[in-house]
Every structure is written in structure tokens, then in C-alpha cells.
Motif scaffolding. Structure first.
Motif, PDB file in Angstrom:
ATOM      1  N   PRO A  58      -1.010   6.398  17.380  1.00  0.00           N
ATOM      2  CA  PRO A  58      -2.307   6.059  16.778  1.00  0.00           C
ATOM      3  C   PRO A  58      -2.319   6.193  15.261  1.00  0.00           C
ATOM      4  O   PRO A  58      -2.987   5.406  14.581  1.00  0.00           O
ATOM      5  N   LEU A  59      -1.581   7.153  14.735  1.00  0.00           N
ATOM      6  CA  LEU A  59      -1.543   7.328  13.278  1.00  0.00           C
ATOM      7  C   LEU A  59      -0.875   6.140  12.603  1.00  0.00           C
ATOM      8  O   LEU A  59      -1.346   5.636  11.576  1.00  0.00           O
ATOM      9  N   ALA A  60       0.240   5.673  13.199  1.00  0.00           N
ATOM     10  CA  ALA A  60       0.929   4.511  12.639  1.00  0.00           C
ATOM     11  C   ALA A  60       0.053   3.265  12.729  1.00  0.00           C
ATOM     12  O   ALA A  60      -0.018   2.468  11.785  1.00  0.00           O
ATOM     13  N   ILE A  61      -0.624   3.114  13.865  1.00  0.00           N
ATOM     14  CA  ILE A  61      -1.499   1.949  14.039  1.00  0.00           C
ATOM     15  C   ILE A  61      -2.654   1.988  13.043  1.00  0.00           C
ATOM     16  O   ILE A  61      -3.002   0.970  12.423  1.00  0.00           O
ATOM     17  N   LEU A  62      -3.237   3.155  12.854  1.00  0.00           N
ATOM     18  CA  LEU A  62      -4.338   3.300  11.898  1.00  0.00           C
ATOM     19  C   LEU A  62      -3.888   2.961  10.485  1.00  0.00           C
ATOM     20  O   LEU A  62      -4.588   2.232   9.761  1.00  0.00           O
ATOM     21  N   ALA A  63      -2.713   3.463  10.103  1.00  0.00           N
ATOM     22  CA  ALA A  63      -2.187   3.150   8.770  1.00  0.00           C
ATOM     23  C   ALA A  63      -1.958   1.652   8.610  1.00  0.00           C
ATOM     24  O   ALA A  63      -2.249   1.060   7.560  1.00  0.00           O
ATOM     25  N   GLY A  64      -1.442   1.013   9.663  1.00  0.00           N
ATOM     26  CA  GLY A  64      -1.215  -0.424   9.617  1.00  0.00           C
ATOM     27  C   GLY A  64      -2.506  -1.206   9.499  1.00  0.00           C
ATOM     28  O   GLY A  64      -2.590  -2.189   8.738  1.00  0.00           O
ATOM     29  N   LEU A  65      -3.535  -0.792  10.228  1.00  0.00           N
ATOM     30  CA  LEU A  65      -4.818  -1.472  10.163  1.00  0.00           C
ATOM     31  C   LEU A  65      -5.458  -1.340   8.793  1.00  0.00           C
ATOM     32  O   LEU A  65      -6.096  -2.284   8.293  1.00  0.00           O
ATOM     33  N   VAL A  66      -5.276  -0.193   8.181  1.00  0.00           N
ATOM     34  CA  VAL A  66      -5.803  -0.004   6.815  1.00  0.00           C
ATOM     35  C   VAL A  66      -5.118  -0.959   5.858  1.00  0.00           C
ATOM     36  O   VAL A  66      -5.765  -1.592   5.009  1.00  0.00           O
ATOM     37  N   LEU A  67      -3.796  -1.091   5.985  1.00  0.00           N
ATOM     38  CA  LEU A  67      -3.059  -2.007   5.108  1.00  0.00           C
ATOM     39  C   LEU A  67      -3.486  -3.454   5.322  1.00  0.00           C
ATOM     40  O   LEU A  67      -3.620  -4.228   4.368  1.00  0.00           O
ATOM     41  N   MET A  68      -3.709  -3.837   6.574  1.00  0.00           N
ATOM     42  CA  MET A  68      -4.024  -5.232   6.879  1.00  0.00           C
ATOM     43  C   MET A  68      -5.472  -5.588   6.608  1.00  0.00           C
ATOM     44  O   MET A  68      -5.778  -6.657   6.095  1.00  0.00           O
ATOM     45  N   PHE A  69      -6.380  -4.682   6.955  1.00  0.00           N
ATOM     46  CA  PHE A  69      -7.789  -5.039   6.904  1.00  0.00           C
ATOM     47  C   PHE A  69      -8.634  -4.144   5.994  1.00  0.00           C
ATOM     48  O   PHE A  69      -9.673  -4.591   5.501  1.00  0.00           O
ATOM     49  N   GLY A  70      -8.199  -2.920   5.783  1.00  0.00           N
ATOM     50  CA  GLY A  70      -9.009  -1.990   5.006  1.00  0.00           C
ATOM     51  C   GLY A  70      -8.891  -2.174   3.511  1.00  0.00           C
ATOM     52  O   GLY A  70      -9.879  -2.076   2.778  1.00  0.00           O
TER      53      GLY A  70
END
Length: 356
Positions: free
Chosen positions: A222-234
Motif C-alpha cells: 500500500p505504501l508503494a501504491i500510495l507513492a505511485g498515485l501521488v506521483l501520477m495524480f497528486g
């Protein structure tokens, strides 16, 4: 090869991101009148997820490839043949469907027309300038497949030579990237000389990490996914930022997180059902270009104006059509072609996994 339910589910998510992007564009064109340039551009990050998954699956599925010369050549040929049978027939079907619709209803798509040379290049996965001035095939979403087939060809060459796939692909992509800067007038070279090609390398790296460093707790997923989502959309992305550094690395983190989460994902009750949607993601991706504008036009005729209603309704229509395409067209055709062109146990290493 080992099936990763989380990666399969992620393929479906990636396809739906692209669907949502094109739905917002269709709303802009057919309802608000703002034109092609107003839409949710971040949905295009679904393509970057596809490319990272592609690199991961290809590396995992060929991890036990043969080492002697004749077997290497056979392995490369079988690999490429499987990829062609997996990708080309459905793509050709929807390309010819697009051409047929344009010939019958020439005013159907404002930015599309039919030209024989461009159509031939499209069917052969050769990047070419379209009649409407963009470097994209007759079925515009097929631009991603040009990259996919390029990656498969380079990967197959590495198999044939017995070269380390990671280093060989990276070196080849770097040469193409630099050559494209020197000869930008050569359309195919300029097309492939984009940083997005290195996203396949990120997928290969994830496979390498999984095979050699497995002692990562699923809780890190979940931490890796959250970091990825921040990079893509945040953080957002503008025209000046490099796609590889934002959506590419973000997509890699999301895929890595899905791989780390696999021990937990595989035990969930919904994993099998959602994996089916991953199987159907290629059909969803290709068929949605027909369903999205049609559904938006129908909803407009029905007087529906709210995007909060239109987007979910269109996504549902795309999902139904994509699953029908998979069950009634893609899967039967692929099964028939595999039985026709392959004998049982052609190779000793695992069958390549499914790709978008």
C-alpha cells in the motif's frame, strides 16, 4: 508463469483510466462544445501502467529461457509468434471496423479519414503520419501497440542472442533515444525515441527484484501504491514535465506495490472475478473507442447533462461491451489460433503471460 492476481486487476484499472479520459473528452466534444483539448488528461497514465506491466510479464514469463543457439532461436520465434497472435487479430478487427464505419459514414469522426498507405502502416505496427497530421494509426489508440510491438521485437532479439534482457533492452532503447535526436525527420525513429519506452525497463526491473529479493512484507505494498498515485495524480503533470519521471515512475511504484501485495490479494474472494476483468482489459481498451462516443451521444439525446451521471454510465456500457468482445471474439479467436499454430509443449519454459 505464476499468475499475479493484483497485476491482472491493475490491467483492468489501467484500461478504465483511459476509458474515463476519453469519456471526458467525448463530453467536451459532443456536449459542452469545448473541443478535443479539454479532458481529464491524467487518465492517460493508464497507458504507462500497461507498459510497466508488459515489461514485468515478459521478463517473468521468459525467466527460464534456453541457453543453446538453436533453442534460443526457436524460443525467440515462438515468443514473437505468441505476441503477434495475442495482439494483432483483435487490433486488426477493430481497425477494419473503424475503416468500414468511416467509409459508410464519413462524417462520423472529424479527425479521421482513410488512406491506403497509412492503413497498411497501421496494420503492420509501423508509426506513420496520419491523414489528419498526427503520428498515430488508423485506430488512434493503437499508438500504444506500436510501442508494445517494438518492445517485443527487441526482447525477442535478446532471447535469440542469449543476451541479458534487461541490459540488452536498455542499451537498445538508449541507442534509439539518442538516434532519434540526431534524425528527427525519420518518423518511426522519432516516434520510438521517447522516454516512455523506458517504462518497459522499469517493469523488467520489478520482475528482477521479485525473483531475487522476495523478502518484502506485503504491508509495503500500500505504501508503494500510495507513492505511485501521488506521483501520477497528486502532483499533477504539465506539458513541460517528462512523462517517464511522473507517470512512468508512478506507474512503476503502483505495479511494484501490487506485486508486493500479491500474498494478500490472492487470498481475497473477489480476486478471481476481478482477474477476469483484467483478462478482458485488451478488449475493453480497443472497443471503448467505439462505445464511448456512441454512449455519450445516446445520453445527450436522452437529455442527460451531468458528468457525474454520464461518466459512470459510459464506463458501465464500456465494461459490458468489452467483456462481450472478450468472451465472444477475443478468447475464441485466440484459442483457435493457438491450436492452429502451436503444437503442445513447443518450449520447455513457461507460456508467456497475458498482455494488454
Amino acid at each position: 508463469m505464476t499468475q499475479f492476481a493484483g497485476v491482472q486487476i491493475l490491467r483492468f484499472v489501467a484500461a478504465m483510466l483511459v476509458v474515463v479520459m476519453h469519456t471526458t473528452q467525448a463530453i467536451s466534444i459532443h456536449m459542452t462544445g469545448q473541443g478535443h483539448g479539454h479532458y481529464w488528461a491524467n487518465g492517460s497514465a493508464g497507458v504507462d501502467i500497461f507498459f510497466v506491466i508488459s515489461g514485468f510479464v515478459m521478463a517473468m514469463s521468459t525467466r527460464a529461457s534456453p541457453s543453446d543457439g538453436p533453442s534460443r532461436l526457436q524460443a525467440a520465434w515462438v515468443f514473437m509468434k505468441r505476441r503477434l497472435l495475442r495482439i494483432a487479430p483483435l487490433y486488426w478487427f477493430y481497425t477494419f471496423l473503424k475503416v468500414a464505419l468511416l467509409l459508410v459514414l464519413p462524417g462520423l469522426a472529424a479527425r479521421s479519414s482513410v488512406e491506403s498507405g497509412h492503413l497498411a502502416a497501421s496494420l503492420l505496427f509501423i508509426p506513420a503520419v496520419s491523414p489528419w497530421g498526427l503520428i498515430e494509426p488508423a485506430l488512434p489508440v493503437g499508438w500504444t501497440l506500436n510501442f508494445e510491438m517494438f518492445f517485443y521485437a527487441v526482447f525477442a532479439l535478446a532471447l535469440a542472442l542469449g543476451a541479458p534482457r534487461l541490459r540488452f533492452c536498455l542499451f537498445t532503447f538508449l541507442l534509439i533515444f539518442l538516434a532519434g535526436r540526431l534524425a528527427p525527420e525519420f518518423v518511426p525513429l522519432a516516434f520510438y525515441a521517447q522516454s516512455i519506452v523506458f517504462e518497459f525497463i522499469l517493469g523488467i526491473c520489478i520482475a528482477h527484484a521479485w525473483l531475487h529479493y522476495r523478502k518484502v512484507s506485503p504491508a509495503m505494498g500500500p505504501l508503494a501504491i500510495l507513492a505511485g498515485l501521488v506521483l501520477m495524480f497528486g502532483l499533477g503533470r504539465d506539458a513541460s514535465s517528462d512523462r517517464f519521471l511522473t507517470w512512468g515512475t508512478g506507474a512503476a511504484l503502483v505495479v511494484l506495490g501490487a506485486v508486493w501485495l500479491e500474498p494478500w490479494t490472492a487470498r481475497t474472494r473477489l480476486a478471481a472475478n476481478l482477474s477476469f476483468l483484467g483478462d478482458a482489459s485488451y478488449s475493453i481498451y480497443l472497443s471503448h473507442t467505439f462505445v464511448v462516443p456512441a454512449a455519450v451521444l445516446v445520453l445527450r439525446q436522452l437529455g442527460v447533462q451531468s458528468s457525474l451521471v454520464i461518466v459512470p454510465a459510459v464506463c458501465l456500457a464500456v465494461l459490458v461491451a468489452g467483456c462481450m468482445s472478450y468472451l465472444w471474439l477475443e478468447r475464441p479467436v485466440t484459442t483457435f489460433l493457438k491450436r492452429t499454430f502451436f503444437r503442445p509443449q513447443v518450449l520447455s519454459y513457461p507460456h508467456p503471460g497475458k498482455l494488454p
